[in-house]
Design an enzyme around this catalytic site. Structure first.
Site, short mmCIF file in Angstrom:
data_model
loop_
_atom_site.label_atom_id
_atom_site.label_comp_id
_atom_site.label_asym_id
_atom_site.label_seq_id
_atom_site.Cartn_x
_atom_site.Cartn_y
_atom_site.Cartn_z
N LYS A 1 -12.48 -3.46 8.52
CA LYS A 1 -12.43 -4.32 7.34
C LYS A 1 -13.58 -5.32 7.34
O LYS A 1 -14.25 -5.53 8.36
CB LYS A 1 -11.09 -5.07 7.27
N HIS B 1 -5.46 -1.27 -4.52
CA HIS B 1 -5.82 -0.11 -3.71
C HIS B 1 -6.62 0.85 -4.57
O HIS B 1 -6.21 1.22 -5.67
CB HIS B 1 -4.56 0.54 -3.14
N GLN C 1 0.55 -11.17 -2.69
CA GLN C 1 -0.83 -10.75 -2.48
C GLN C 1 -1.47 -10.35 -3.80
O GLN C 1 -0.82 -9.71 -4.64
CB GLN C 1 -0.88 -9.55 -1.52
N HIS D 1 -8.42 -0.91 0.59
CA HIS D 1 -7.45 -2.00 0.40
C HIS D 1 -8.26 -3.27 0.15
O HIS D 1 -9.23 -3.53 0.88
CB HIS D 1 -6.61 -2.24 1.65
N ASP E 1 -3.14 -7.90 -4.54
CA ASP E 1 -3.42 -6.65 -3.87
C ASP E 1 -4.01 -5.62 -4.82
O ASP E 1 -3.68 -5.60 -6.01
CB ASP E 1 -2.11 -6.09 -3.29
N ARG F 1 7.54 -11.05 5.32
CA ARG F 1 7.35 -10.80 6.75
C ARG F 1 7.99 -11.94 7.53
O ARG F 1 7.88 -13.11 7.13
CB ARG F 1 5.86 -10.69 7.09
N CYS G 1 0.79 -1.23 0.00
CA CYS G 1 0.00 0.00 0.00
C CYS G 1 0.83 1.29 0.00
O CYS G 1 0.46 2.23 -0.71
CB CYS G 1 -1.02 0.00 1.13
#
Length: 650
Positions: free
Chosen positions: A473, A389, A385, A519, A387, A367, A338
């Site tokens: 979320k 945005h 991910q 997100h 992902d 991570r 992000c």
């Protein structure tokens, strides 16, 4: 007298001191037998605890998570009592209920090791104690009394926990000869626990800190009926057969290498093909909704993540590298996509006419997970991910949120995740310091999620304290083919990162305004999603998705040339086909390829070669007769086309 309000709104009066069990008995004998705990004004209590003020209540049975929690928490105490009887010098850490059962972290004593072979003896002792019908007694004490008690028992781990508590009333629970530091709640007595299975023994650092002593963690699960345990054991055996690590190896999808590093999966050719098709599927869906694909680096300057707040929140769980020692710049392996996408939004001035902006990326992030927590593809240190945005005006927020829900619906339908619920994850109102941003922004974000979910007809539950640190979320929970629950897909509303990165757009009033950020990751991560998909399907993927759709099996090497001709024709017809020309008997080839979960097997021998045909077998269905290669190719392509049309043309 006290007034008791029930979930349906009815109010009844009871004598002050009435217990949850008394209330259950007043409703029905059946409920009194099934009830396990009670919620009193939003806090779960023991059924034997007296209620002395007007209250709202809800009674919990085995069908409720809160009821099972009390059952399994009580079972952890029962196991501790059994361990104390068998191992006199044992010391106790913590013993919580978990999603499926419970565990207890213990220090067995110098030179003593508890192993898998010892679990049967512990189970036997637990059943013996359970039959004694011992009451779980709640006892209020001061902090000093608790310290004195556990110090006298030399329970050093409990003393450490008590020292970290604030001054005030602390509760014990006692059953039989065992006393534990605990908030509860618990069952009325041990007789509720009828069936016990201790499942495994593992090592666990005290309080999750690798610098502390390694304790022994014993896992178990219990049930109020033996039949329920028997059914659970059958399900566990099925789960073992569906284990994505086992199937992934058999199907040659992915691998790990200690030489590369723990928790860093590598996708083999067939697994890469599977991933590519999943990504292509989502790209096509996203294109319909106006997403733009982007690519960002695998690293970022530490200051980027300090601006976003990720460094302060997750810095200790991230990988840091110095790549420019002469300039002294510090970089991190990317833990999140992000912040990069926020910088992309700032690349040029934005007008309200440009919004929404929807950036999508299959971005790999890193991570740190402790080695003991790594598990196949579900817990890794590097993962990709799906992902995206979205940057929109406040007026566009709800509509954009609903469109993301539609994308998730499309994915679940395509991959037969038919049984799912949604969880609205909100801030903990009593612990706001965990989160960034103003109350006003949080309230707007939470309202948008709740309203959007309601308008899409989603059945939701609300969980306080489960929000991300920057926003609330919506999490999707799916049940797989054997009833296990997985969290897949998440959508988050964020008013905070746009402020932190000073994101703007020019409104119709020619003034500067803040966009709202969404997100979203429908798969969550490619690694975890594939793991869940493998276990849900048992490796029997839909025909449009599976890496190998067809395998051709010549009866003997005399027919290898014809078999290769069939393979070439099918591959040229956009059908993913492989050849098994090993010098093995046809029965062995069929069995081996059944394990590889290839949907279609084509047997070729003399008759097939002479007639330009193939003998068709369908995975799990057996012989489907013979047909020409052209007829088979047409059949397969029509099957795939029908599957894809049902997905994309809904």
């Amino acid at each position: 007298m006290v007034k008791i309000k029930f979930p349906d709104g009815n109010v009844k009066e009871f004598e002050s001191g009435v217990t949850g069990m008394d209330i259950a008995k007043s409703i029905s004998h059946k409920l009194a037998k099934e009830v396990l705990s009670i919620s009193v004004n939003g806090v779960t209590w023991d059924l034997t605890r007296g209620i002395t003020t007007d209250s709202e209540i809800k009674l919990y049975t085995w069908d409720d998570e809160e009821g099972r929690h009390a059952f399994w928490h009580s079972s952890a105490h029962l196991m501790a009592e059994a361990l104390q009887a068998i191992y006199p010098n044992i010391k106790f850490g913590i013993g919580p209920a978990i999603e499926n059962g419970f565990y207890y972290d213990v220090d067995p004593g110098e030179g003593v090791a508890i192993q898998e072979k010892d679990l049967a003896e512990i189970e036997k002792k637990m059943l013996e104690l359970a039959r004694k019908n011992e009451e779980y007694c709640r006892i209020d004490v001061s902090k000093q009394e608790a310290l004195n008690h556990f110090s006298s028992l030399n329970e050093t781990y409990k003393v450490e926990l008590i020292n970290d508590l604030e001054d005030g009333t602390i509760t014990y629970y006692r059953q039989g000869d065992f006393t534990d530091l605990c908030r509860g709640p618990h069952l009325p007595n041990t007789s509720y626990i009828k069936a016990i299975k201790l499942t495994s023994v593992a090592g666990a650092y005290w309080r999750g800190n690798e610098h502390n002593k390694m304790l022994t963690r014993i896992y178990g699960i219990t049930f109020p009926k033996q039949k329920m345990l028997d059914e659970w054991l059958v399900m566990m055996e099925e789960a073992k057969q569906r284990d994505h690590r086992k199937i992934g190896k058999e199907m040659e999808l992915f691998m790990f290498s200690q030489a590369v590093g723990s928790g860093l999966p590598m996708w083999l050719p067939k697994g890469a093909m599977l991933r590519d098709r999943l990504e292509a599927f989502l790209r096509k869906v996203q294109k319909k909704y106006g997403y733009q694909q982007v690519i960002t680096p695998h690293i970022g300057n530490v200051n980027l993540y300090k601006t976003s707040g990720h460094f302060q929140k997750y810095g200790k769980d991230s990988f840091q590298v110095i790549t420019t020692p002469q300039e002294g710049e510090e970089f991190m392996l990317k833990p999140m996509n992000c912040p990069h996408h926020c910088e992309m939004y700032k690349f040029k001035p934005r007008s309200y006419k440009d919004l929404p902006v929807r950036f999508a990326e299959f971005g790999t992030v890193y991570r740190y997970e402790q080695s003991g927590e790594l598990h196949g593809l579900t817990r890794v240190r590097g993962f990709t991910q799906d992902d995206a945005h979205l940057f929109c005006t406040p007026d566009q927020l709800k509509e954009e949120f609903k469109k993301v829900i539609d994308i998730i619906f499309t994915i679940f339908k395509a991959l037969s995740f038919d049984n799912f619920t949604a969880q609205v994850s909100l801030r903990d109102p009593n612990n706001k310091e965990k989160y960034i941003g103003t109350d006003e922004n949080w309230e707007k974000a939470e309202s948008a999620i709740i309203e959007a979910a309601a308008e899409k007809g989603l059945k939701t539950t609300v969980e306080l304290g489960e929000a991300a640190f920057y926003g609330p979320k919506l999490d999707f929970m799916v049940k797989d083919a054997i009833g296990r629950k997985w969290q897949l897909g998440t959508i988050q509303v964020d008013y905070n990162l746009p402020e932190r990165f000073d994101l703007e757009f020019t409104g119709a009033d020619n003034q500067k305004h803040r966009p709202v950020m969404i997100h979203r990751a429908p798969f969550g991560s490619m690694e975890r999603f594939v793991a869940v998909l493998i276990e849900h399907t048992g490796g029997k993927f839909p025909l449009w998705l599976t890496p190998d759709q067809v395998v051709v099996l010549p009866i003997s090497e005399k027919y290898n040339d014809y078999a290769q001709k069939v393979v070439n024709f099918l591959n040229n017809s956009d059908i993913r086909t492989v050849l098994d020309d090993r010098n093995e008997k046809i029965g062995r080839k069929i069995r081996d390829n059944e394990l590889k979960k290839i949907p279609y097997m084509l047997i070729v021998g003399e008759q097939e070669m002479n007639e330009n045909k193939v003998s068709v077998r369908r995975q799990g269905e057996g012989d489907k007769g013979s047909m020409t290669t052209e007829e088979f190719a047409e059949m397969i392509n029509k099957e795939v086309e029908a599957q894809l049309n049902s997905i994309y043309n809904e």
